[in-house]
Design a protein around this motif. Structure first.
Motif, PDB file in Angstrom:
ATOM      1  N   UNK A 359       0.831  -1.192   0.000  1.00 40.88           N
ATOM      2  CA  UNK A 359       0.000   0.000   0.000  1.00 40.88           C
ATOM      3  C   UNK A 359       0.884   1.268   0.000  1.00 40.88           C
ATOM      4  N   UNK A 360       1.957   1.170   0.750  1.00 45.46           N
ATOM      5  CA  UNK A 360       2.875   2.347   0.758  1.00 45.46           C
ATOM      6  C   UNK A 360       3.422   2.560  -0.638  1.00 45.46           C
ATOM      7  N   UNK A 361       3.848   1.462  -1.263  1.00 45.77           N
ATOM      8  CA  UNK A 361       4.381   1.558  -2.625  1.00 45.77           C
ATOM      9  C   UNK A 361       3.294   2.030  -3.562  1.00 45.77           C
ATOM     10  N   UNK A 362       2.051   1.458  -3.332  1.00 45.77           N
ATOM     11  CA  UNK A 362       0.928   1.828  -4.206  1.00 45.77           C
ATOM     12  C   UNK A 362       0.597   3.312  -4.025  1.00 45.77           C
ATOM     13  N   UNK A 363       0.647   3.755  -2.755  1.00 48.99           N
ATOM     14  CA  UNK A 363       0.381   5.187  -2.550  1.00 48.99           C
ATOM     15  C   UNK A 363       1.432   6.044  -3.285  1.00 48.99           C
ATOM     16  N   UNK A 364       2.641   5.569  -3.237  1.00 49.29           N
ATOM     17  CA  UNK A 364       3.704   6.317  -3.922  1.00 49.29           C
ATOM     18  C   UNK A 364       3.470   6.328  -5.426  1.00 49.29           C
ATOM     19  N   UNK A 365       3.051   5.124  -5.935  1.00 47.85           N
ATOM     20  CA  UNK A 365       2.798   5.040  -7.376  1.00 47.85           C
ATOM     21  C   UNK A 365       1.607   5.909  -7.751  1.00 47.85           C
ATOM     22  N   UNK A 366       0.570   5.892  -6.839  1.00 48.10           N
ATOM     23  CA  UNK A 366      -0.626   6.695  -7.115  1.00 48.10           C
ATOM     24  C   UNK A 366      -0.242   8.187  -7.124  1.00 48.10           C
ATOM     25  N   UNK A 367       0.628   8.533  -6.184  1.00 49.02           N
ATOM     26  CA  UNK A 367       1.051   9.922  -6.141  1.00 49.02           C
ATOM     27  C   UNK A 367       1.818  10.258  -7.428  1.00 49.02           C
ATOM     28  N   UNK A 368       2.617   9.333  -7.862  1.00 51.80           N
ATOM     29  CA  UNK A 368       3.374   9.570  -9.102  1.00 51.80           C
ATOM     30  C   UNK A 368       2.414   9.689 -10.268  1.00 51.80           C
ATOM     31  N   UNK A 369       1.413   8.764 -10.310  1.00 52.93           N
ATOM     32  CA  UNK A 369       0.447   8.810 -11.403  1.00 52.93           C
ATOM     33  C   UNK A 369      -0.355  10.115 -11.338  1.00 52.93           C
ATOM     34  N   UNK A 373      -0.496  12.758 -14.192  1.00 55.49           N
ATOM     35  CA  UNK A 373      -1.771  13.172 -14.764  1.00 55.49           C
ATOM     36  C   UNK A 373      -1.885  14.701 -14.746  1.00 55.49           C
ATOM     37  N   UNK A 374      -1.480  15.204 -13.573  1.00 56.92           N
ATOM     38  CA  UNK A 374      -1.512  16.673 -13.532  1.00 56.92           C
ATOM     39  C   UNK A 374      -0.556  17.269 -14.594  1.00 56.92           C
ATOM     40  N   UNK A 375       0.573  16.627 -14.771  1.00 55.53           N
ATOM     41  CA  UNK A 375       1.514  17.129 -15.781  1.00 55.53           C
ATOM     42  C   UNK A 375       0.903  17.022 -17.155  1.00 55.53           C
ATOM     43  N   UNK A 376       0.162  15.885 -17.399  1.00 60.89           N
ATOM     44  CA  UNK A 376      -0.462  15.738 -18.697  1.00 60.89           C
ATOM     45  C   UNK A 376      -1.572  16.779 -18.865  1.00 60.89           C
TER      46      UNK A 376
END
Length: 383
Positions: A359-369, A373-376
């Motif tokens: 979940x920690x990794x997933x949260x990090x990935x979600x934050x990255x995504x 997304x915001x960058x896109x």
């Protein structure tokens, strides 16, 4: 029984009945009564236990039979006498002629006795009830009175016969005189008829004389027999005198015993109180015994249920053993399952740790995504 015989007075025993008769020899006719062929008839009958006094001790009663016997009053019409007779099978246990001098004594409510001097014994009768004893005693008095009247009538008849006999014996037969036999010259013609009449008159006078001589010989024989009876009666009288002295000594001893008992009667009250206390104690013990018996019956009833309970206990014991074995198996399974649960808990902890890491990794990935997304989004807006 011994108490009843001690209450009897030996002074009441009748003396020999032949003693008064010897005072008048003519009265011997009383004993020369012809025996007629007339059987005795019973006039009263009852049932009783028959006893005779012990001839040795003169104190104890000796039973004449094991069972009650028939005791009857018999009347002899030929002798004008009364007898008490009792028979046990072929054995005559009582044969007592009732005389005016006899006495029937009631020594208890159901026991009576009388003395027979001719039989030299004392008879005792035990009746089933007091009423039967009273009836027998009343009949005894009636028979005794009848015997007295018969004796008085017989004595009067005998005395009249004796007086007539003595008067006739004093008459001397008159012999004819010589002149009457030979006769005179005037009487010779009537000689044969006169002699015959004289002989007839002499025969009439001689016959009563012969009859009275025969009666006198009979009286002499009777007197001889009565003399022998007198000797026997004298011996019996001496015996009873000695018995009387012995009984007087016994009476003195009993009086002394009574004085001793009266002196001891002071302690009777204490003994009665003690007996009353003992009676109460006995009643209490009897009640306790009754309660214990009831409890014992209850325990016996419970004991009868014990075999069924033992069978049930054996079945329960088998069930308990099977349950214990099943419990052991379940305990082993429980231990195994506990180990499995602990292993599952440990694995679950590892999975939770891994899940948290994921979940920690997933949260990090979600934050990255999200940043991607915001960058896109920004790129699209710039166009």
């Amino acid at each position: 029984m011994e108490k009843s015989i001690r209450s009897h007075s030996w002074n009441d025993m009748p003396a020999a009945q032949s003693l008064p008769v010897l005072q008048h020899p003519a009265k011997a006719l009383l004993f020369i009564v012809p025996i007629r062929e007339i059987s005795e008839q019973p006039i009263f009958t009852s049932k009783a236990h028959v006893f005779q006094i012990d001839p040795t001790t003169k104190r104890n009663w000796l039973p004449s039979g094991k069972y009650p016997l028939t005791v009857s009053y018999f009347y002899d019409g030929s002798r004008n006498s009364y007898r008490i007779i009792s028979v046990d099978g072929a054995k005559v246990v009582v044969n007592s002629t009732v005389t005016p001098n006899m006495t029937f004594s009631k020594t208890s409510q159901k026991f009576g006795q009388w003395a027979d001097s001719r039989a030299n014994t004392v008879f005792g009768l035990g009746f089933p009830s007091e009423l039967q004893l009273s009836k027998f005693a009343e009949k005894f008095e009636e028979v005794k009175e009848a015997a007295r009247l018969a004796r008085d009538r017989s004595q009067e008849t005998t005395e009249s016969c004796s007086t007539h006999s003595q008067e006739s014996s004093h008459e001397a037969p008159t012999s004819p005189q010589a002149s009457s036999v030979n006769g005179t010259n005037d009487e010779k013609g009537d000689g044969p008829s006169t002699i015959e009449s004289l002989l007839r008159s002499n025969n009439h006078r001689i016959n009563p004389v012969k009859k009275w001589e025969q009666e006198l010989r009979t009286l002499a024989e009777s007197n001889a027999r009565l003399g022998a009876a007198l000797q026997d009666s004298a011996g019996t009288a001496d015996h009873w005198r000695s018995r009387l002295e012995h009984c007087k000594e016994e009476g003195e001893r009993l009086r002394e015993k009574i004085v001793e008992l009266e002196a001891q009667s002071v302690d009777v009250g204490k003994e009665r109180e003690q007996n009353s206390r003992l009676s109460q104690t006995v009643r209490l013990l009897e009640e306790q015994i009754s309660e214990k018996e009831q409890e014992l019956e209850r325990l016996r009833a419970e004991v009868q249920v014990i075999p069924g309970l033992l069978e049930q206990c054996e079945g329960l014991q088998h069930q308990l053993q099977s349950a214990e074995s099943t419990n052991a198996e379940l305990e082993s399974k429980s231990k195994t399952m506990k180990c499995n649960v602990e292993e599952s808990h440990r694995k679950h902890g590892n999975l939770v740790k891994e899940l948290n890491t994921f979940l920690t990794i997933l949260d990090g990935k979600i934050d990255e995504l999200h940043g991607f997304r915001q960058g896109l989004a920004k790129l699209g807006m710039n166009k």
